[in-house]
Design an enzyme around this catalytic site. Structure first.
Site, PDB file in Angstrom:
ATOM      1  CE  LYS A  14       6.935   4.957   2.505  1.00 22.61           C
ATOM      2  NZ  LYS A  14       6.433   3.703   2.460  1.00 22.61           N
ATOM      3  CD  GLN A  65       7.096   0.578   4.437  1.00 26.15           C
ATOM      4  OE1 GLN A  65       6.222   1.720   4.188  1.00 26.15           O
ATOM      5  NE2 GLN A  65       7.683  -0.012   3.173  1.00 26.15           N
ATOM      6  CG  ASP A  80       0.612   3.379   0.707  1.00 28.87           C
ATOM      7  OD1 ASP A  80       1.502   3.748   0.092  1.00 28.87           O
ATOM      8  OD2 ASP A  80       0.764   2.579   1.994  1.00 28.87           O
TER       9      ASP A  80
HETATM   10  N1  GUN Z   1       6.334  -1.286   0.577  1.00 31.90           N
HETATM   11  C1  GUN Z   1       7.132  -0.967  -0.618  1.00 31.90           C
HETATM   12  N2  GUN Z   1       6.588  -0.123  -1.097  1.00 31.90           N
HETATM   13  C2  GUN Z   1       5.676   0.408  -0.577  1.00 31.90           C
HETATM   14  C3  GUN Z   1       4.883   1.688  -0.651  1.00 31.90           C
HETATM   15  O1  GUN Z   1       4.567   2.377  -1.619  1.00 31.90           O
HETATM   16  N3  GUN Z   1       3.635   1.746   0.461  1.00 31.90           N
HETATM   17  C4  GUN Z   1       3.757   0.912   1.405  1.00 31.90           C
HETATM   18  N4  GUN Z   1       2.821   0.959   2.257  1.00 31.90           N
HETATM   19  N5  GUN Z   1       4.624  -0.248   1.729  1.00 31.90           N
HETATM   20  C5  GUN Z   1       5.573  -0.174   0.593  1.00 31.90           C
END
Ligand code: GUN
Length: 293
Positions: free
Chosen positions: A53, A97, A120
């Site tokens: 990311k 996350q 998100d």
């Molecule tokens: N963990 C797995 N997928 C995601 C996501 O799309 N966003 C976040 N913040 N954590 C995750």
């Protein structure tokens, strides 16, 4: 007949190019989109996701602010950090996350994120707006799935769509997006009866259950669009480890009209959508501040 393979890697690459071009324009105007990425603990998979990311944010010109905290972090400390990020004018998107370490109250942390910075789309405000059909920040994975579906079928009105999995991150928002696009939507889950029959009558199948090859090829309706969200690591008889989806691709590809591969399908779209949500959040923040340059 073999299905069209929906190339998520290529689609994500095209999307990132558009994001990079928009970010360059905004930066010239004095607005650098900013993304705060918060990782708590040392879960190896989360470290890899977060690394991708931040790297991709950097590649498209988004300013990223990394916060790596120890697994011993308390809910109060994390809530404190989120509140600081909410106040920071340089931060337009906040990503915490998941999963967070067991001792942390995840719902409390997520509900502290300013809904306008919730790139998100996990905050109850955005979840509610999506279900009301209002403008919302949409969770990245279902948003990416929808873009891939639209690549092969722009008009979805009346299509019978089956979402397999009812998670807050993928299944539920995916169902909402399909509904918004006038599909007739069914959500299946671990307690669903006769999943093969439901698959066989579906024009679109989105599989998000996290079990390797759980969806057999011969369950797929001939000509259906199959979107595989699963990313499962399996080890072959010869000891080689590789990634497979939730769908038995080798057999489904002979029945589907279009199908996403794993890897190279939905995965790359998720991060591209996160970057897109961040740029949109930056533009909306500027509009709110009254400075439209
Ligand atoms: N963990 C797995 N997928 C995601 C996501 O799309 N966003 C976040 N913040 N954590 C995750």
């Amino acid at each position: 007949m073999s299905a069209t393979i929906i190339d998520g890697r290529a689609a994500a690459g095209r999307l990132r190019q558009r994001i990079a071009a928009r970010t360059a324009e905004l930066t010239k105007e004095g607005l650098i989109p900013g993304l705060a990425v918060v990782l708590v603990g040392d879960d190896p998979a989360s470290q890899i996701y977060v690394g991708s990311k931040t790297r991709q944010a950097q590649e498209v010109g988004i300013h990223h602010f990394d916060h790596r905290l120890p697994a011993t972090t308390t809910t109060a400390q994390l809530v404190g950090l989120v509140k600081q990020l909410n106040e920071s004018p340089e931060v337009h998107g906040i990503l915490v996350q998941l999963p967070l370490p067991a001792g942390i109250n995840s719902p409390q942390v997520l509900s502290t994120i300013d809904p306008a910075k919730d790139v998100d789309g996990f905050h109850a405000c955005n979840v509610g707006r999506l279900s009301l059909g209002e403008e919302a920040i949409v969770p990245c994975t279902p948003q990416g799935c929808m873009m891939l579906i639209k690549e092969v079928q722009p008009d979805l009105a009346g299509q019978r769509a089956l979402v397999i999995g009812r998670s807050n991150i993928v299944g539920k928002p995916m169902a909402q997006l399909l509904l918004r696009n006038d599909c007739t939507v069914t959500i299946a889950h671990s307690r669903t009866r006769d999943l093969p029959a439901l698959c066989q009558e579906s024009d679109i199948v989105v599989a998000a259950i996290g079990r390797p090859k759980a969806i057999a090829g011969d369950w797929i309706r001939p000509g259906a669009i199959v979107i595989d969200v699963g990313i499962n690591r399996v080890t072959d008889d010869n000891g080689t480890s590789r990634l497979v989806g939730d769908v038995d691709f080798a057999n489904a590809v002979n029945r589907a009209g279009a199908i996403t591969p794993v890897p190279g399908g939905v995965g790359p779209m998720t991060i591209a959508c996160l970057l897109m949500n961040t740029v949109h959040a930056a533009i909306r923040a500027r509009l709110r501040s009254g400075n439209t340059v």
